[in-house]
Design an enzyme around this catalytic site. Structure first.
Site, short mmCIF file in Angstrom:
data_model
loop_
_atom_site.label_atom_id
_atom_site.label_comp_id
_atom_site.label_asym_id
_atom_site.label_seq_id
_atom_site.Cartn_x
_atom_site.Cartn_y
_atom_site.Cartn_z
N SER A 50 0.86 -1.18 0.00
CA SER A 50 0.00 0.00 0.00
C SER A 50 0.90 1.23 0.00
O SER A 50 1.71 1.39 -0.91
CB SER A 50 -0.96 -0.03 1.19
OG SER A 50 -1.88 1.05 1.14
N HIS A 88 -2.40 -1.11 -3.52
CA HIS A 88 -3.55 -0.24 -3.33
C HIS A 88 -3.38 1.02 -4.18
O HIS A 88 -2.44 1.80 -3.98
CB HIS A 88 -3.69 0.16 -1.86
CG HIS A 88 -4.02 -0.98 -0.96
ND1 HIS A 88 -3.88 -0.90 0.40
CD2 HIS A 88 -4.48 -2.23 -1.22
CE1 HIS A 88 -4.26 -2.05 0.95
NE2 HIS A 88 -4.61 -2.88 -0.02
N ASP A 139 -4.38 -4.96 5.87
CA ASP A 139 -4.71 -5.77 4.70
C ASP A 139 -3.54 -6.67 4.33
O ASP A 139 -2.41 -6.21 4.20
CB ASP A 139 -5.07 -4.85 3.52
CG ASP A 139 -5.59 -5.63 2.33
OD1 ASP A 139 -6.18 -6.72 2.54
OD2 ASP A 139 -5.42 -5.16 1.19
#
Length: 366
Positions: free
Chosen positions: A175, A201, A298
């Site tokens: 991310s 992401h 995540d």
């Protein structure tokens, strides 16, 4: 007396808040971002600017912790401005941009110049969905302010000769800070490495530009994944941003990409967890996976599932992470068998594939 006490309380409330400067040539966007960011008690919007010169003056006067930056501005464009202050007085920066093919390529150059994250400019007509969009924007701006602006210097990792069978699969999830991290390590995977899957992401549309930039850098071929793609040696597939999750299914002895609808997981779509969990089921002990820099959790649960299925699992260490959130969650779950510097991850993944051995049991690390 009460007014003085109120001022003191307000000043104390501001202590520790992240100071944000908004730079955008649209007055409407500046106002919308200022209102949205101000709803987060961790953030304080200290100024707004319509262009580079005004922003430069405010950066010197206000000392923001993080800047949100539009790329398409008059006089000096956002990319040129970003490069100028990253060289002289770097400040963590989040690019907030409307998507076009040109802006996607420019956003990738902005990330290479030092921007921490890319956010698709919120639609002011998003209606009831706007509060949820702004919560995500607030979280990412707050995280960006805490990011390291440069990867630690170090010797480039040596490429490892591929020795794994064709049905081995590599997987990476990232991310905040992941664009720079992936751009650094993917070029060191040999041309005929096992198929490699990536969830980064990123907003809808920007992943296509990211894949094109990586394809120019890497020995492996790189492209944005499409539904039904085979996972093949020598090919890196980047999950498309924004709309669907990327999962892997095995049928007829081969693994294929499935792009599936679903709510965001840990505020993210595509979700690293969704990819990792599907890999644990589809390829289990023939997977090497690593969780890289990023905020939140995540990927941690999915990495644990891969480890429990006998796959090899790694996470990036704090010292080389822009944001040590996702790798920390993996460490806390004991999902990663090793915590490694970013530069050590490609070699360890390739060696795991070449050895083709099951992961050490969780009990062995007690």
């Amino acid at each position: 007396m009460k007014a003085a006490a109120d001022r003191l309380m307000a000043a104390r409330a501001r202590e520790g808040r992240t100071r944000v400067l908004i730079v955008d040539d649209s007055a409407m966007v500046r106002q919308a971002l200022a209102l949205g960011l101000s709803t987060d008690p961790r953030l304080e919007v200290v100024g707004t600017a319509s262009g580079a010169e005004a922003a430069r003056a405010q950066m010197a006067a206000l000392k923001p912790d993080v800047v949100t930056l539009d790329l398409e501005m008059p006089q000096m464009d956002g990319l040129t401005f970003l490069r100028s202050y990253m060289e002289s007085a770097p400040v963590p920066t989040v690019v907030i941009s409307s998507l076009t093919r040109t802006s996607g390529e420019t956003a990738m150059r902005a990330m290479e110049a030092g921007a921490v994250d890319i956010i698709s400019k919120p639609s002011l007509g998003a209606g009831q969905g706007l509060p949820a969009i702004m919560r995500d924007v607030c979280a990412r701006v707050w995280a960006a302010a805490r990011a390291r602006l440069a990867l630690p210097d170090g010797a480039a990792p040596a490429p490892v000769a591929p020795g794994a069978s064709e049905d081995w699969i590599h997987a990476l999830g990232a991310s905040t800070g992941g664009v720079q991290a992936l751009s650094r390590i993917l070029p060191f995977f040999p041309a005929q490495s096992p198929g490699l899957l990536v969830v980064q992401h990123m907003p809808e549309g920007f992943t296509a530009a990211f894949a094109r930039r990586l394809d120019a850098l890497c020995r492996m071929r790189v492209r944005e994944a499409a539904d039904g793609d085979l996972v093949l040696p020598g090919l890196v597939l980047i999950a498309p941003g924004g709309l669907r999750h990327m999962e892997i299914e095995r049928a007829g002895g081969v693994c294929r990409v499935r792009l599936v609808a679903g709510a965001p997981v840990s505020y993210s779509r595509p979700s690293v967890d969704r990819m990792f969990l599907s890999l644990a089921a589809a390829a289990g002990p023939r997977v090497s996976a690593a969780l890289l820099t990023g905020m939140g959790r995540d990927g941690a649960a999915g990495l644990l599932a891969i480890r429990r299925a006998g796959g090899r699992t790694f996470a990036q260490d704090e010292g080389s992470s822009a944001v040590f959130g996702m790798p920390l969650a993996a460490r806390d779950l004991r999902a990663a068998e090793e915590i490694l510097t970013l530069d050590d991850i490609p070699a360890r993944m390739m060696l795991a594939a070449a050895a083709d051995t099951r992961a050490p049991s969780l009990a062995s690390n007690d």
